[in-house]
Scaffold this active site. Structure first.
Site: not given
Length: 403
Positions: A133, A162-164, A167
């Site tokens: 991210d 972006w990770d969230c 996911g």
């Protein structure tokens, strides 16, 4: 019992996105089995940590999962993971990963063991290059548009956005592929990359269009709400609040509570702007804020909060993490999503379950994250059907480990 009761998902992962995806599924009732190296995965000691070094990150990202500790470099360890991923059952054969899936753990090798396998693989970029991210975000431009108006230094966001998002897209991809398998009998490899998640959102939010069609490279605007009205103000007590006038209702309510209707009407007339329109409020944001600022500067949070709440305005007080935990009941067991739990190796703390409340089924209570290898024996026995002697031999050889 959760809405996904009966589903079994195997997870081999690190960092945020895929562990978050597995945890999301586990909190909806899926049996999520995470496998890690004997010494622990890349996240085993990731910050934040307690004074004793226990990872609060690990505890947060792995709630409700089962843990298998296995030597991934040993042929028997590889066979155990392969058999686990490809175990029979209509609710099994589901694999999430962001590890480099090569050789024995790539899709063709696993599909040879189970033809209808569903594998969701997250990479850094669409070309397979590494990315996180904190490299993707600078690459797509957000830090350059973030920060005080007029400043030139980029500001990297502390939230791995972006990770969230990725996911949750991993979850969506798995459930969509499983629905397709239920109808067709076909498995598949679903691939996405962290940077493509960011690139897609750039288009969805109109930013790519703003650049290509309007020729605008968005400048920093501090804490202002882009394209409408929203601004932060410092109160007499020193606390800071954010107020929003995005919709017409929000805007009219804010002006009414502040008692500045005439002044706002006069401002619109002087600037030849219709301040009932979002874009015109954005154009006049500095002048609007100059009218609002004395009102906030003369009042404390104790005075402002009841006025704004009674008028159902859209607003918030700025808090540090510590202030939020201390002051906001939504981050405590007052919120049905949260419960006090004893996390092994860490102690008692408030832990959230799923934020989704399904009407036809009770929300699952949150469960602690497992200690590394806590479920090794039961996984080998229940899922793979190994006997006590076989499990003992694997442990003696150091192929697997328990707690």
């Amino acid at each position: 019992m959760g809405v996904l009761k009966g589903m079994r998902v195997v997870e081999g992962s690190a960092f945020v996105a895929v562990p978050l995806a597995g945890m999301t599924l586990a909190q909806m009732g899926a049996d999520v089995i995470r496998f890690d190296r004997l010494q622990g995965g890349l996240d085993a000691r990731r910050w934040p940590v307690t004074a004793s070094g226990a990872s609060l990150f690990w505890a947060g990202m792995n709630k409700g999962k089962r843990s298998l500790a296995v030597d991934l470099g040993h042929p028997e360890g590889q066979e155990i993971v392969t058999a686990l991923i490809c175990a029979p059952g209509e609710d099994a054969g589901l694999f999430l990963t962001n590890l480099r899936a090569r050789g024995w753990m790539d899709y063709p090798a696993l599909q040879a063991r189970r033809a209808d396998l569903i594998m969701v693989s997250l990479t850094g970029t669409r070309r397979g290059e590494p990315a996180v991210d904190y490299t993707v975000n600078p690459a797509v431009g957000f830090p350059v548009a973030t920060g005080a108006e007029g400043s030139t230094e980029p500001v990297a966001h502390v939230l791995p956005a972006w990770d969230c998002i990725a996911g949750q897209m991993v979850v969506s991809a798995l459930l969509a592929a499983e629905r397709h398998r239920m109808r067709s009998g076909q498995g598949q490899l679903a691939e996405l990359s962290l940077k493509d998640v960011a690139a897609a959102m750039m288009g969805h939010l109109g930013i790519v269009g703003e650049v290509t069609v309007n020729g605008v490279d968005r400048a920093k605007a501090g804490n202002a709400l882009y394209g409408a009205y929203g601004q932060d103000f410092t109160l007499a007590c020193g606390r800071r609040v954010m107020v929003i006038g995005l919709t017409d209702r929000q805007w009219r309510g804010l002006v009414k509570v502040l008692g500045l209707g005439q002044q706002i009407a006069g401002l619109g007339a002087r600037m030849a702007l219709d301040l009932s329109q979002e874009g015109d409020r954005w154009a006049a944001r500095h002048e609007i804020s100059a009218l609002f600022r004395p009102w906030f500067a003369a009042r404390s949070l104790a005075e402002v909060a009841p006025l704004f709440d009674a008028a159902e305005l859209t607003w918030s007080v700025f808090r540090s993490f510590a202030q939020a935990v201390a002051e906001d009941p939504d981050l405590s067991p007052d919120n049905p999503m949260y419960q006090m739990l004893d996390q092994p190796g860490i102690g008692r703390m408030p832990v959230p379950g799923s934020p989704v409340s399904f009407g036809a089924i009770d929300r699952m209570a949150p469960s602690p994250a497992p200690v590394l290898g806590a479920h090794t024996e039961e996984i080998l026995s229940e899922v793979l059907g190994l006997g006590a002697g076989q499990i003992g031999r694997l442990m003696d050889l150091g192929v697997v480990a328990g707690t």
